[in-house]
Design an enzyme around this catalytic site. Structure first.
Site, short mmCIF file in Angstrom:
data_model
loop_
_atom_site.label_atom_id
_atom_site.label_comp_id
_atom_site.label_asym_id
_atom_site.label_seq_id
_atom_site.Cartn_x
_atom_site.Cartn_y
_atom_site.Cartn_z
N CYS A 2 -7.36 4.90 6.04
CA CYS A 2 -8.70 5.38 6.35
C CYS A 2 -8.73 5.97 7.75
O CYS A 2 -7.92 5.59 8.60
CB CYS A 2 -9.78 4.31 6.25
SG CYS A 2 -9.90 3.53 4.65
N ARG A 29 -4.80 10.23 6.50
CA ARG A 29 -5.00 8.77 6.55
C ARG A 29 -5.70 8.24 5.29
O ARG A 29 -5.83 7.04 5.11
CB ARG A 29 -5.84 8.40 7.78
CG ARG A 29 -5.15 8.73 9.09
CD ARG A 29 -6.02 8.31 10.25
NE ARG A 29 -6.17 6.88 10.32
CZ ARG A 29 -5.49 6.08 11.12
NH1 ARG A 29 -4.57 6.58 11.91
NH2 ARG A 29 -5.72 4.79 11.13
N TRP A 77 -9.19 5.42 2.12
CA TRP A 77 -8.07 5.09 1.22
C TRP A 77 -8.41 3.70 0.69
O TRP A 77 -8.44 2.73 1.45
CB TRP A 77 -6.76 5.07 2.01
CG TRP A 77 -5.56 4.86 1.14
CD1 TRP A 77 -4.92 5.81 0.40
CD2 TRP A 77 -4.83 3.65 0.95
NE1 TRP A 77 -3.85 5.24 -0.24
CE2 TRP A 77 -3.77 3.92 0.07
CE3 TRP A 77 -4.96 2.35 1.43
CZ2 TRP A 77 -2.86 2.96 -0.34
CZ3 TRP A 77 -4.06 1.39 1.03
CH2 TRP A 77 -3.02 1.71 0.16
N ASN A 103 -11.89 1.86 9.71
CA ASN A 103 -10.60 2.04 9.05
C ASN A 103 -9.86 0.72 9.15
O ASN A 103 -10.16 -0.11 10.01
CB ASN A 103 -9.79 3.20 9.64
CG ASN A 103 -9.35 2.99 11.06
OD1 ASN A 103 -9.82 3.69 11.96
ND2 ASN A 103 -8.46 2.05 11.30
N GLY A 104 -8.89 0.50 8.23
CA GLY A 104 -8.14 -0.75 8.26
C GLY A 104 -8.63 -1.71 7.20
O GLY A 104 -9.13 -1.29 6.15
N GLU A 476 16.53 7.22 -0.55
CA GLU A 476 15.49 8.03 0.07
C GLU A 476 15.16 9.25 -0.79
O GLU A 476 13.99 9.60 -0.95
CB GLU A 476 15.94 8.45 1.49
CG GLU A 476 15.03 9.40 2.22
CD GLU A 476 13.60 8.90 2.40
OE1 GLU A 476 13.32 7.71 2.13
OE2 GLU A 476 12.73 9.72 2.76
N LYS A 480 11.50 10.10 -2.40
CA LYS A 480 10.78 11.38 -2.24
C LYS A 480 10.39 11.93 -3.61
O LYS A 480 9.28 12.41 -3.80
CB LYS A 480 11.65 12.42 -1.52
CG LYS A 480 11.87 12.22 -0.05
CD LYS A 480 10.67 12.51 0.83
CE LYS A 480 9.92 11.25 1.15
NZ LYS A 480 10.41 10.44 2.23
N GLU A 483 7.61 9.85 -5.09
CA GLU A 483 6.38 9.92 -4.31
C GLU A 483 5.56 11.18 -4.60
O GLU A 483 4.34 11.12 -4.69
CB GLU A 483 6.77 9.88 -2.82
CG GLU A 483 5.64 9.67 -1.86
CD GLU A 483 6.13 9.51 -0.42
OE1 GLU A 483 7.32 9.80 -0.14
OE2 GLU A 483 5.32 9.12 0.43
N HIS A 499 27.08 -0.03 -14.87
CA HIS A 499 26.78 -1.41 -15.26
C HIS A 499 25.47 -1.54 -16.03
O HIS A 499 24.86 -2.60 -16.03
CB HIS A 499 26.75 -2.32 -14.02
CG HIS A 499 28.09 -2.48 -13.37
ND1 HIS A 499 29.13 -3.16 -13.95
CD2 HIS A 499 28.57 -2.01 -12.19
CE1 HIS A 499 30.19 -3.14 -13.15
NE2 HIS A 499 29.87 -2.43 -12.07
N LYS A 596 -0.72 7.81 4.47
CA LYS A 596 0.32 7.97 5.48
C LYS A 596 0.47 6.71 6.32
O LYS A 596 1.57 6.37 6.76
CB LYS A 596 -0.04 9.16 6.37
CG LYS A 596 1.00 9.53 7.42
CD LYS A 596 2.12 10.30 6.80
CE LYS A 596 3.21 10.68 7.80
NZ LYS A 596 4.45 11.00 7.10
C1 AGP Z 1 7.61 7.85 3.02
O1 AGP Z 1 7.68 9.11 2.43
C2 AGP Z 1 6.46 7.07 2.66
N1 AGP Z 1 5.25 7.77 2.86
C3 AGP Z 1 6.45 5.60 3.06
O2 AGP Z 1 7.48 4.99 2.35
C4 AGP Z 1 6.58 5.24 4.56
O3 AGP Z 1 7.86 5.53 5.01
C5 AGP Z 1 6.27 3.75 4.73
O4 AGP Z 1 4.95 3.52 4.34
C6 AGP Z 1 6.50 3.26 6.13
O5 AGP Z 1 5.69 3.92 7.06
P1 AGP Z 1 5.99 3.85 8.61
O6 AGP Z 1 7.31 4.50 8.85
O7 AGP Z 1 4.85 4.57 9.26
O8 AGP Z 1 6.04 2.40 8.99
#
Ligand code: AGP
Length: 601
Positions: A2, A29, A77, A103-104, A476, A480, A483, A499, A596
């Site tokens: 948020c 956010r 959010w 926010n939070g 990773e 991606k 995500e 396996h 984010k």
């Molecule tokens: C990455 O593409 C993601 N959006 C997510 O996994 C992110 O890396 C994770 O939430 C950690 O965030 P931070 O690096 O701000 O702690």
């Protein structure tokens, strides 16, 4: 998650456009719902809000016609309460003369709501932002003045949050924070009239002013048009803090000609890596890390999501380059698995782009309680992690707006690579070639990845495999793809594929391999296991006749050697996920259900 923004001006005026623009810049956010409120000179509050993205909601509810001397906007959010109009923020109190947004996460929201309902307050939503408003109303009803009511409410609201609040019948806004970030701006409008503003983050403030005051926990900020007053929550005493001037460019918050922030940020990687290498050469914190790491009994690397993948690769580098074992761990798992066994002899490196991830901050808190030394690696300067850790290293990426982390991941990896070489005793790590190699990689692989995205886009199920230093890269790449394409993509150690998961392979089934230059024969075995069953083995690696001979497709990387090659391999995977996401008609910058900055458990 948020985002909040509030502004106080010196006369009643149209504020709708300004609030909409500020909300747009906070979209990273949260974007489940958006709302705006203006506080007018006649003592009324104009509140408009709904589920949806900023522009759609602003247009539907004519934010542009909103007028006031003060205004608040919020991007949500969802945590407490589903995304809905009633749960959207800002919220008003029972009789509609107090308005606020947060926010939070207020963790005792459920209990507080019950208390407020029992007291006869009008509770309209399930949202914890509304509880912030009622928590203040509760003390106003008892006769406290507004500032004291906020101070007392702060004590009742548990969790990590920031909130901004205003009363219809005065001329100020008030804001407070616990755990989350909060910044205040002081400026002048085009007519030379002063204003002040407050936000969860800088992108909404910097286009208006560069005079900034950063707020700490246990402080209340009171905003008038021409000045702000900072008070201690504990005793109400004034706190003096001079504004700082933020000189960072705002270029990074604009798309700079790219259709999406993600593509822009992918292409920024060579430049930010270059700047980071300069930064690291100057950073005295590197020496602090080396000293601590040398004497530490155990070295833990902690993060979540993408940042955790960087930790995994960091551990490979520490072992391979410096002969130093390190334990990579998902931050929340550290609390149960390792924290009971750590003490002052241990060192933890806490990695986070935002520096606000609750999972990371909670682990840090537990670690510090146990006496462990904590070093931070963060992108957001001034974030909670950079304040809580004993010392910290910056990632130097500028703003990363797109929800999928790209440039912050590669700079996390560069940081670990640099630290590994320094730990191995090399004063000048041989890394200056990285930015050019990244540029070449993007140039060499982008057209191929765009074409490949078209070819494999119909698959909603795929694998991404790696070995050794490319294992974290496979994880990773898979993250991606998941995500932003919403496809199921599993990242895995290549040797594990046989396996069990190998049974998924059918005609044309895509399996991506990230090949480390030193382990080509092992990767070739994996490729053959896929291709002989009709699968499509797509290999990312340095040019090699053995790969060419066996793989269905080869995505060639420039020659860089076993340490740097894995870092390069992530770039085509980022591009593939980007192009697939766009082909599917999704917005890669704002994938559904994600935020984010994750400031909740
Ligand atoms: C990455 O593409 C993601 N959006 C997510 O996994 C992110 O890396 C994770 O939430 C950690 O965030 P931070 O690096 O701000 O702690």
């Amino acid at each position: 998650m948020c985002g909040i923004f509030g502004i106080v001006t010196s006369k009643e005026q149209p504020l709708g456009e300004l609030l909409t623009a500020a909300a747009r810049r906070l979209m990273y956010r949260g974007y489940d719902s958006v709302g705006a409120a203006t506080l007018r000179d006649d003592g009324t509050i104009d509140l408009r809000k709904d589920v949806g993205r900023v522009d759609a909601v602003a247009e539907k509810y004519n934010f542009s016609e909103m007028v006031g001397r003060r205004g608040i906007t919020q991007l949500r959010w969802a945590t407490f309460g589903e995304p809905s109009q009633v749960n959207a923020q800002p919220h008003i109190d029972s009789d509609g003369d107090i308005v606020g947004a947060h926010n939070g996460n207020v963790v005792n929201n459920f209990k507080l709501r019950q208390q407020f309902i029992a007291e006869g307050l009008t509770v309209r939503s399930e949202n914890d932002g509304e509880s912030c408003v009622h928590a203040v109303e509760h003390y106003v009803n008892k006769g406290y003045d507004f500032v004291d009511a906020i101070r007392l409410a702060y004590g009742d609201l548990a969790g990590d949050y920031a909130f901004v609040i205003g009363h219809a019948r005065d001329d100020r806004l008030y804001a407070i924070k616990k755990g989350s970030g909060l910044v205040v701006g002081l400026g002048e409008d085009a007519d030379g009239q002063p204003f002040t503003c407050v936000s969860s983050d800088l992108p909404s403030i910097l286009p208006l002013t560069r005079r900034i005051v950063r707020i700490q926990d246990d402080e209340i900020i009171i905003l008038w048009p021409d000045h702000v007053e900072l008070l201690s929550v504990k005793d109400g005493q004034r706190i003096e803090r001079e504004p700082e001037i933020v000189t960072q460019s705002m270029d990074a918050v604009q798309k700079g000609g790219y259709p999406h922030f993600m593509l822009k940020e992918i292409h920024e990687q060579p430049q930010v890596a270059r700047e980071l290498l300069h930064l690291l050469n100057e950073a005295s914190e590197v020496n602090t890390f080396i000293e601590q790491a040398r004497k530490a009994r155990n070295l833990y690397l902690l993060g979540c999501g993408t940042s955790y993948h960087a930790c995994l690769l960091g551990a490979v580098y520490f072992a391979q380059i410096a002969g130093r074992a390190a334990i990579p761990v998902l931050a929340p798992q550290f609390i149960r698995q390792y924290a009971p066994a750590v003490n002052h002899e241990d060192l933890g490196v806490f990695v986070s782009q935002s520096g606000e991830t609750k999972d990371v901050l909670s682990a840090l808190q537990v670690a510090e309680k146990r006496g462990m030394t904590a070093i931070g690696i963060a992108n957001v300067i001034g974030s909670t992690l950079t304040k809580a850790a004993a010392c910290w290293l910056p990632l130097g990426c500028g703003y990363e707006i797109s929800v999928p982390a790209t440039k912050t991941f590669t700079n996390q990896v560069v940081t670990f690579l640099y630290l590994a070489y320094r730990l191995a005793g090399l004063d000048s790590p041989p890394l200056e070639g990285i930015p050019d190699l990244m540029e070449q990689t993007l140039e060499m692989t982008a057209p191929q990845m765009e074409a490949l995205a078209g070819e494999i886009n119909s698959w909603n199920d795929l694998y991404c495999l790696g070995y050794g230093a490319t294992y974290p890269i496979a994880l990773e790449g898979a993250l991606k793809l998941k995500e932003i394409t919403y496809a199921h993509c599993e990242g895995m150690l290549s040797t594990e594929f046989k396996h069990g998961p190998l049974s998924a392979v059918s005609d044309g089934y895509p399996v991506l391999f990230a090949a480390p230059p030193d382990d080509v024969p092992l990767i070739v075995s994996g490729i053959n296991e896929v291709t002989c069953r009709g699968g499509r083995a797509i290999v990312i690696g340095e040019e090699d006749a053995r790969l060419r001979g066996e793989a269905s497709d080869v995505i060639a990387l420039p020659k860089a050697g076993p340490a740097i090659s894995p870092l390069l391999a992530v770039l085509p995977l980022q591009l593939l996920s980007y192009y697939m996401s766009v082909r599917r008609g999704y917005d890669p910058d704002f994938p559904r259900n994600l935020s984010k900055t994750l400031t909740v458990d």
